[in-house]
Design a protein around this motif. Structure first.
Motif, PDB file in Angstrom:
ATOM      1  N   LEU A  71       0.802  -1.224   0.000  1.00  0.00           N
ATOM      2  CA  LEU A  71       0.000   0.000   0.000  1.00  0.00           C
ATOM      3  C   LEU A  71       0.837   1.278   0.000  1.00  0.00           C
ATOM      4  O   LEU A  71       0.289   2.369  -0.132  1.00  0.00           O
ATOM      5  N   LYS A  72       2.128   1.136   0.136  1.00  0.00           N
ATOM      6  CA  LYS A  72       3.015   2.292   0.295  1.00  0.00           C
ATOM      7  C   LYS A  72       2.775   3.382  -0.751  1.00  0.00           C
ATOM      8  O   LYS A  72       2.651   4.549  -0.418  1.00  0.00           O
ATOM      9  N   ASN A  73       2.701   3.029  -2.013  1.00  0.00           N
ATOM     10  CA  ASN A  73       2.569   4.011  -3.086  1.00  0.00           C
ATOM     11  C   ASN A  73       1.188   4.007  -3.743  1.00  0.00           C
ATOM     12  O   ASN A  73       1.028   4.529  -4.840  1.00  0.00           O
ATOM     13  N   VAL A  74       0.210   3.423  -3.062  1.00  0.00           N
ATOM     14  CA  VAL A  74      -1.139   3.333  -3.622  1.00  0.00           C
ATOM     15  C   VAL A  74      -1.920   4.595  -3.279  1.00  0.00           C
ATOM     16  O   VAL A  74      -1.911   5.060  -2.142  1.00  0.00           O
ATOM     17  N   GLU A  75      -2.589   5.149  -4.280  1.00  0.00           N
ATOM     18  CA  GLU A  75      -3.479   6.283  -4.054  1.00  0.00           C
ATOM     19  C   GLU A  75      -4.906   5.760  -3.968  1.00  0.00           C
ATOM     20  O   GLU A  75      -5.242   4.722  -4.521  1.00  0.00           O
ATOM     21  N   PHE A  76      -5.749   6.491  -3.275  1.00  0.00           N
ATOM     22  CA  PHE A  76      -7.123   6.056  -3.068  1.00  0.00           C
ATOM     23  C   PHE A  76      -7.899   6.056  -4.385  1.00  0.00           C
ATOM     24  O   PHE A  76      -7.925   7.042  -5.114  1.00  0.00           O
ATOM     25  N   ASP A  77      -8.506   4.938  -4.656  1.00  0.00           N
ATOM     26  CA  ASP A  77      -9.408   4.774  -5.810  1.00  0.00           C
ATOM     27  C   ASP A  77     -10.554   3.917  -5.304  1.00  0.00           C
ATOM     28  O   ASP A  77     -10.375   2.719  -5.038  1.00  0.00           O
ATOM     29  N   LYS A  78     -11.707   4.523  -5.151  1.00  0.00           N
ATOM     30  CA  LYS A  78     -12.853   3.845  -4.541  1.00  0.00           C
ATOM     31  C   LYS A  78     -13.144   2.487  -5.172  1.00  0.00           C
ATOM     32  O   LYS A  78     -13.455   1.525  -4.482  1.00  0.00           O
ATOM     33  N   GLU A  79     -13.015   2.395  -6.485  1.00  0.00           N
ATOM     34  CA  GLU A  79     -13.316   1.136  -7.183  1.00  0.00           C
ATOM     35  C   GLU A  79     -12.300   0.042  -6.866  1.00  0.00           C
ATOM     36  O   GLU A  79     -12.637  -1.127  -6.840  1.00  0.00           O
ATOM     37  N   LYS A  80     -11.059   0.419  -6.629  1.00  0.00           N
ATOM     38  CA  LYS A  80      -9.999  -0.568  -6.409  1.00  0.00           C
ATOM     39  C   LYS A  80      -9.809  -0.951  -4.940  1.00  0.00           C
ATOM     40  O   LYS A  80      -9.210  -1.981  -4.651  1.00  0.00           O
ATOM     41  N   MET A  81     -10.285  -0.146  -4.005  1.00  0.00           N
ATOM     42  CA  MET A  81     -10.031  -0.393  -2.584  1.00  0.00           C
ATOM     43  C   MET A  81     -10.677  -1.687  -2.087  1.00  0.00           C
ATOM     44  O   MET A  81     -10.110  -2.390  -1.267  1.00  0.00           O
ATOM     45  N   ARG A  82     -11.852  -2.006  -2.597  1.00  0.00           N
ATOM     46  CA  ARG A  82     -12.507  -3.246  -2.182  1.00  0.00           C
ATOM     47  C   ARG A  82     -11.650  -4.455  -2.576  1.00  0.00           C
ATOM     48  O   ARG A  82     -11.467  -5.378  -1.791  1.00  0.00           O
ATOM     49  N   GLU A  83     -11.107  -4.428  -3.790  1.00  0.00           N
ATOM     50  CA  GLU A  83     -10.248  -5.531  -4.246  1.00  0.00           C
ATOM     51  C   GLU A  83      -8.944  -5.583  -3.468  1.00  0.00           C
ATOM     52  O   GLU A  83      -8.472  -6.660  -3.122  1.00  0.00           O
ATOM     53  N   HIS A  84      -8.350  -4.410  -3.179  1.00  0.00           N
ATOM     54  CA  HIS A  84      -7.133  -4.378  -2.359  1.00  0.00           C
ATOM     55  C   HIS A  84      -7.411  -4.988  -0.986  1.00  0.00           C
ATOM     56  O   HIS A  84      -6.640  -5.807  -0.492  1.00  0.00           O
ATOM     57  N   GLY A  85      -8.506  -4.588  -0.367  1.00  0.00           N
ATOM     58  CA  GLY A  85      -8.864  -5.108   0.954  1.00  0.00           C
ATOM     59  C   GLY A  85      -9.095  -6.603   0.935  1.00  0.00           C
ATOM     60  O   GLY A  85      -8.654  -7.325   1.831  1.00  0.00           O
ATOM     61  N   LYS A  86      -9.780  -7.081  -0.085  1.00  0.00           N
ATOM     62  CA  LYS A  86     -10.050  -8.514  -0.201  1.00  0.00           C
ATOM     63  C   LYS A  86      -8.753  -9.300  -0.384  1.00  0.00           C
ATOM     64  O   LYS A  86      -8.538 -10.327   0.269  1.00  0.00           O
ATOM     65  N   GLU A  87      -7.877  -8.814  -1.249  1.00  0.00           N
ATOM     66  CA  GLU A  87      -6.591  -9.480  -1.484  1.00  0.00           C
ATOM     67  C   GLU A  87      -5.734  -9.515  -0.221  1.00  0.00           C
ATOM     68  O   GLU A  87      -5.163 -10.544   0.135  1.00  0.00           O
ATOM     69  N   LEU A  88      -5.664  -8.387   0.482  1.00  0.00           N
ATOM     70  CA  LEU A  88      -4.874  -8.336   1.712  1.00  0.00           C
ATOM     71  C   LEU A  88      -5.438  -9.272   2.774  1.00  0.00           C
ATOM     72  O   LEU A  88      -4.686  -9.989   3.442  1.00  0.00           O
ATOM     73  N   SER A  89      -6.752  -9.296   2.942  1.00  0.00           N
ATOM     74  CA  SER A  89      -7.347 -10.178   3.956  1.00  0.00           C
ATOM     75  C   SER A  89      -7.130 -11.649   3.612  1.00  0.00           C
ATOM     76  O   SER A  89      -6.878 -12.464   4.501  1.00  0.00           O
ATOM     77  N   MET A  90      -7.177 -11.993   2.339  1.00  0.00           N
ATOM     78  CA  MET A  90      -6.924 -13.386   1.936  1.00  0.00           C
ATOM     79  C   MET A  90      -5.472 -13.770   2.206  1.00  0.00           C
ATOM     80  O   MET A  90      -5.189 -14.888   2.658  1.00  0.00           O
ATOM     81  N   ARG A  91      -4.551 -12.865   1.967  1.00  0.00           N
ATOM     82  CA  ARG A  91      -3.143 -13.152   2.230  1.00  0.00           C
ATOM     83  C   ARG A  91      -2.868 -13.276   3.727  1.00  0.00           C
ATOM     84  O   ARG A  91      -2.075 -14.129   4.156  1.00  0.00           O
ATOM     85  N   ILE A  92      -3.520 -12.459   4.536  1.00  0.00           N
ATOM     86  CA  ILE A  92      -3.355 -12.548   5.984  1.00  0.00           C
ATOM     87  C   ILE A  92      -3.909 -13.871   6.496  1.00  0.00           C
ATOM     88  O   ILE A  92      -3.285 -14.559   7.305  1.00  0.00           O
ATOM     89  N   LYS A  93      -5.074 -14.261   6.011  1.00  0.00           N
ATOM     90  CA  LYS A  93      -5.673 -15.533   6.435  1.00  0.00           C
ATOM     91  C   LYS A  93      -4.793 -16.709   6.007  1.00  0.00           C
ATOM     92  O   LYS A  93      -4.618 -17.665   6.766  1.00  0.00           O
ATOM     93  N   ALA A  94      -4.214 -16.640   4.822  1.00  0.00           N
ATOM     94  CA  ALA A  94      -3.312 -17.706   4.367  1.00  0.00           C
ATOM     95  C   ALA A  94      -2.100 -17.795   5.290  1.00  0.00           C
ATOM     96  O   ALA A  94      -1.646 -18.895   5.634  1.00  0.00           O
ATOM     97  N   ARG A  95      -1.578 -16.651   5.712  1.00  0.00           N
ATOM     98  CA  ARG A  95      -0.434 -16.648   6.635  1.00  0.00           C
ATOM     99  C   ARG A  95      -0.834 -17.223   7.984  1.00  0.00           C
ATOM    100  O   ARG A  95      -0.060 -17.944   8.613  1.00  0.00           O
ATOM    101  N   MET A  96      -2.033 -16.930   8.437  1.00  0.00           N
ATOM    102  CA  MET A  96      -2.514 -17.492   9.694  1.00  0.00           C
ATOM    103  C   MET A  96      -2.581 -19.015   9.599  1.00  0.00           C
ATOM    104  O   MET A  96      -2.219 -19.721  10.541  1.00  0.00           O
ATOM    105  N   ASN A  97      -3.029 -19.527   8.458  1.00  0.00           N
ATOM    106  CA  ASN A  97      -3.081 -20.976   8.255  1.00  0.00           C
ATOM    107  C   ASN A  97      -1.688 -21.587   8.234  1.00  0.00           C
ATOM    108  O   ASN A  97      -1.506 -22.725   8.650  1.00  0.00           O
ATOM    109  N   GLU A  98      -0.697 -20.853   7.742  1.00  0.00           N
ATOM    110  CA  GLU A  98       0.686 -21.338   7.757  1.00  0.00           C
ATOM    111  C   GLU A  98       1.232 -21.395   9.182  1.00  0.00           C
ATOM    112  O   GLU A  98       1.939 -22.327   9.546  1.00  0.00           O
ATOM    113  N   LEU A  99       0.910 -20.390   9.987  1.00  0.00           N
ATOM    114  CA  LEU A  99       1.420 -20.325  11.356  1.00  0.00           C
ATOM    115  C   LEU A  99       0.807 -21.403  12.242  1.00  0.00           C
ATOM    116  O   LEU A  99       1.501 -22.027  13.036  1.00  0.00           O
TER     117      LEU A  99
END
Length: 122
Positions: free
Chosen positions: A37-65
């Motif tokens: 997210l460091k260089n990402v600018e706010f785009d209402k249409e893209k934020m939902r997809e960014h949030g979904k992708e990040l949450s899926m990656r966090i959940k995958a990491r939780m499953n690894e741990l």
């Protein structure tokens, strides 16, 4: 015939950890947000997809741990940063083994709040 009573499957010894490694998850979330997210600018249409992708990656990491014996829930909310500041909080009243990681990340364009819940099953 074996004179010893059989042990029910549910009473056998378990390899499920009694606690979740919250420090490892917190470090992962911080690094994930910073790199994605460091260089990402706010785009209402893209934020939902960014949030979904990040949450899926966090959940995958939780499953690894801790892959077995836990239930996970991850919430990522990304809003536009208009200088309003941000605060995220969640109160939990669960067993000592359960965990809630809360992270708030921001740059000049975004405010991102994350709640990652690890709940011991059974």
């Amino acid at each position: 015939m074996d004179p010893r009573p059989s042990t029910p499957r549910s009473a056998t010894s378990s390899t499920v950890p009694t606690s979740f490694d919250g420090d490892a998850l917190r470090g992962y979330i911080r690094k994930l947000f910073e790199t994605n997210l460091k260089n990402v600018e706010f785009d209402k249409e893209k934020m939902r997809e960014h949030g979904k992708e990040l949450s899926m990656r966090i959940k995958a990491r939780m499953n690894e741990l801790n892959p077995q014996g836990w239930k996970f829930a991850v919430i990522v909310q990304i809003n536009q940063n208009l200088g309003q500041g941000g605060r995220a909080d969640l109160a939990t009243h669960w067993a000592v083994s359960d965990l809630c990681i809360q992270e708030l990340w921001s740059n000049e364009h975004l405010l991102c709040a994350c709640f990652a819940l690890a709940i011991k099953a059974g």
